[in-house]
Design an enzyme around this catalytic site. Sequence first.
Site, PDB file in Angstrom:
ATOM      1  N   ASP A 166       0.841  -1.201   0.000  1.00 31.07           N
ATOM      2  CA  ASP A 166       0.000   0.000   0.000  1.00 31.07           C
ATOM      3  C   ASP A 166       0.873   1.247   0.000  1.00 31.07           C
ATOM      4  OD1 ASP A 166      -2.790   1.265   0.597  1.00 31.07           O
ATOM      5  OD2 ASP A 166      -1.410   2.216   2.000  1.00 31.07           O
ATOM      6  N   TYR A 221       3.201   9.723  -0.494  1.00 35.88           N
ATOM      7  CA  TYR A 221       4.344   9.115   0.222  1.00 35.88           C
ATOM      8  C   TYR A 221       5.672   9.302  -0.527  1.00 35.88           C
ATOM      9  CZ  TYR A 221       0.466   6.463   2.431  1.00 35.88           C
ATOM     10  OH  TYR A 221      -0.696   6.083   3.048  1.00 35.88           O
ATOM     11  N   LYS A 274      -2.844   5.777  -4.193  1.00 37.20           N
ATOM     12  CA  LYS A 274      -3.926   6.750  -3.959  1.00 37.20           C
ATOM     13  C   LYS A 274      -3.503   8.094  -4.542  1.00 37.20           C
ATOM     14  CE  LYS A 274      -3.654   4.767   0.675  1.00 37.20           C
ATOM     15  NZ  LYS A 274      -2.250   4.606   1.052  1.00 37.20           N
ATOM     16  N   HIS A 295      -7.623   9.400  -1.758  1.00 37.35           N
ATOM     17  CA  HIS A 295      -6.942   9.440  -0.457  1.00 37.35           C
ATOM     18  C   HIS A 295      -7.818  10.069   0.637  1.00 37.35           C
ATOM     19  CE1 HIS A 295      -2.543   9.358   1.155  1.00 37.35           C
ATOM     20  NE2 HIS A 295      -3.398   9.128   2.132  1.00 37.35           N
TER      21      HIS A 295
HETATM   22  P1  NDP Z   1       0.950   1.431  11.932  1.00 35.40           P
HETATM   23  O1  NDP Z   1      -0.225   1.356  12.843  1.00 35.40           O
HETATM   24  O2  NDP Z   1       1.151   0.404  10.907  1.00 35.40           O
HETATM   25  O3  NDP Z   1       2.228   1.496  12.881  1.00 35.40           O
HETATM   26  C1  NDP Z   1       3.521   1.648  12.389  1.00 35.40           C
HETATM   27  C2  NDP Z   1       4.446   1.811  13.582  1.00 35.40           C
HETATM   28  O4  NDP Z   1       4.438   0.618  14.373  1.00 35.40           O
HETATM   29  C3  NDP Z   1       5.862   2.050  13.164  1.00 35.40           C
HETATM   30  O5  NDP Z   1       6.435   2.949  14.121  1.00 35.40           O
HETATM   31  C4  NDP Z   1       6.532   0.669  13.295  1.00 35.40           C
HETATM   32  O6  NDP Z   1       7.878   0.843  13.632  1.00 35.40           O
HETATM   33  C5  NDP Z   1       5.756   0.056  14.429  1.00 35.40           C
HETATM   34  N1  NDP Z   1       5.600  -1.393  14.307  1.00 35.40           N
HETATM   35  C6  NDP Z   1       5.131  -2.086  13.229  1.00 35.40           C
HETATM   36  N2  NDP Z   1       5.113  -3.407  13.475  1.00 35.40           N
HETATM   37  C7  NDP Z   1       5.562  -3.562  14.738  1.00 35.40           C
HETATM   38  C8  NDP Z   1       5.785  -4.690  15.571  1.00 35.40           C
HETATM   39  N3  NDP Z   1       5.513  -5.925  15.137  1.00 35.40           N
HETATM   40  N4  NDP Z   1       6.264  -4.480  16.821  1.00 35.40           N
HETATM   41  C9  NDP Z   1       6.547  -3.248  17.260  1.00 35.40           C
HETATM   42  N5  NDP Z   1       6.347  -2.137  16.530  1.00 35.40           N
HETATM   43  C10 NDP Z   1       5.876  -2.292  15.268  1.00 35.40           C
HETATM   44  O7  NDP Z   1       0.963   2.904  11.313  1.00 35.40           O
HETATM   45  P2  NDP Z   1       0.978   3.591   9.866  1.00 35.40           P
HETATM   46  O8  NDP Z   1       0.509   4.977  10.100  1.00 35.40           O
HETATM   47  O9  NDP Z   1       2.255   3.406   9.168  1.00 35.40           O
HETATM   48  O10 NDP Z   1      -0.186   2.835   9.046  1.00 35.40           O
HETATM   49  C11 NDP Z   1       0.038   1.705   8.231  1.00 35.40           C
HETATM   50  C12 NDP Z   1      -0.155   2.043   6.778  1.00 35.40           C
HETATM   51  O11 NDP Z   1      -1.468   2.549   6.540  1.00 35.40           O
HETATM   52  C13 NDP Z   1       0.739   3.164   6.252  1.00 35.40           C
HETATM   53  O12 NDP Z   1       2.081   2.755   6.090  1.00 35.40           O
HETATM   54  C14 NDP Z   1       0.032   3.535   4.990  1.00 35.40           C
HETATM   55  O13 NDP Z   1       0.320   2.587   3.982  1.00 35.40           O
HETATM   56  C15 NDP Z   1      -1.426   3.440   5.421  1.00 35.40           C
HETATM   57  N6  NDP Z   1      -1.986   4.756   5.830  1.00 35.40           N
HETATM   58  C16 NDP Z   1      -3.029   5.261   5.084  1.00 35.40           C
HETATM   59  C17 NDP Z   1      -3.597   6.475   5.414  1.00 35.40           C
HETATM   60  C18 NDP Z   1      -4.724   7.014   4.598  1.00 35.40           C
HETATM   61  O14 NDP Z   1      -5.112   8.169   4.800  1.00 35.40           O
HETATM   62  N7  NDP Z   1      -5.288   6.261   3.685  1.00 35.40           N
HETATM   63  C19 NDP Z   1      -3.105   7.274   6.551  1.00 35.40           C
HETATM   64  C20 NDP Z   1      -2.033   6.643   7.285  1.00 35.40           C
HETATM   65  C21 NDP Z   1      -1.514   5.420   6.933  1.00 35.40           C
HETATM   66  P3  NDP Z   1       9.092   0.185  12.771  1.00 35.40           P
HETATM   67  O15 NDP Z   1       8.944   0.637  11.334  1.00 35.40           O
HETATM   68  O16 NDP Z   1      10.305   0.721  13.431  1.00 35.40           O
HETATM   69  O17 NDP Z   1       8.937  -1.297  12.927  1.00 35.40           O
END
Ligand code: NDP
Length: 270
Positions: free
Chosen positions: A41, A46, A71, A104
């Site tokens: 995604d 991004y 998006k 988006h």
């Molecule tokens: P998430 O809820 O996926 O959380 C990501 C965070 O959690 C990062 O800091 C990551 O750190 C940490 N993390 C992930 N897996 C683990 C684990 N197993 N244990 C501990 N920590 C973990 O947040 P996002 O905001 O990134 O959302 C996910 C995706 O959703 C985005 O990447 C994007 O693709 C989408 N999105 C879409 C939006 C929209 O408006 N349509 C808005 C926001 C997001 P680390 O990388 O250090 O592991």
Amino acid sequence: MVKLSDGNSIPIVGLGVYKVDNATTGPLVTQALQIGYRLIDTASMYQNEEGVGEGIANSGVPREEVIVSTKFWMDDLGYDQTLRAFDKSLGLLGLSYLDIYLIHWPAPKRGLLYVESWKAMERLKNEGLVKSIGVCNFHPHHIDEVLKMAEHPPVMNQIEVHPFLTQDQVIAYNTQHSILTQAWSPLARGQVLDNPLISKIAGEHGKSNSQIVLRWHIQRGTAVIPKSTSRDRIIENLNVFDFELSEAQMLEISSLNRNYRTGVDPEDRN
Ligand code: NDP
């Protein structure tokens, strides 16, 4: 895999790449595909679509096995703008077709421009350039506006969902309209992971806190796209199919809801 109302199927767990820079995205996507992820995604916002395309090309996984979702940003709302934004994204991804194209944000203070965009997305679908079309951050009344004129109804609504924001009403609406809910920030950007209740349930299953939260989503029928740049954590986040939460545990996790958003309410995002 979960079936969409247009007949296509997508994995219930994918990889999100928000806030991953373009240079890091390529190797990350290659690694994720080699580990077993089959949905990526991204978004024009991004600024890593090029990296996603490179990552797929370098993975050795056949293109047709990968679901690529992108998006377009609010500034590209409108019929012609959406078509132009699509061409740009497809070019950066280096692909000949896209699997999922999403609006988006509805940006409702700009009027019904999102409905104009929907007409453009239907054209892209009819031309075979996109397999599935959907929305992000739409409240039910925004989807109602689209449904008034839709030839192809949205098949997916990607919204913020996690235990602190359970989104019961939007999910019920989506389900009633055969729209798959896909959770963005399924881990509340990490903020749910140190919750004592989640830790207790994780201990009961011998699983990590992240796996408990992702499993909760999946058992609610919600698809997830957790983001991580760590190899160990992307493996961990995919390994959620060998245990089951009890009904009581599901209810306990849902009771953490406090209608807390890490992002903006879509009504106010313009
Ligand atoms: P998430 O809820 O996926 O959380 C990501 C965070 O959690 C990062 O800091 C990551 O750190 C940490 N993390 C992930 N897996 C683990 C684990 N197993 N244990 C501990 N920590 C973990 O947040 P996002 O905001 O990134 O959302 C996910 C995706 O959703 C985005 O990447 C994007 O693709 C989408 N999105 C879409 C939006 C929209 O408006 N349509 C808005 C926001 C997001 P680390 O990388 O250090 O592991």
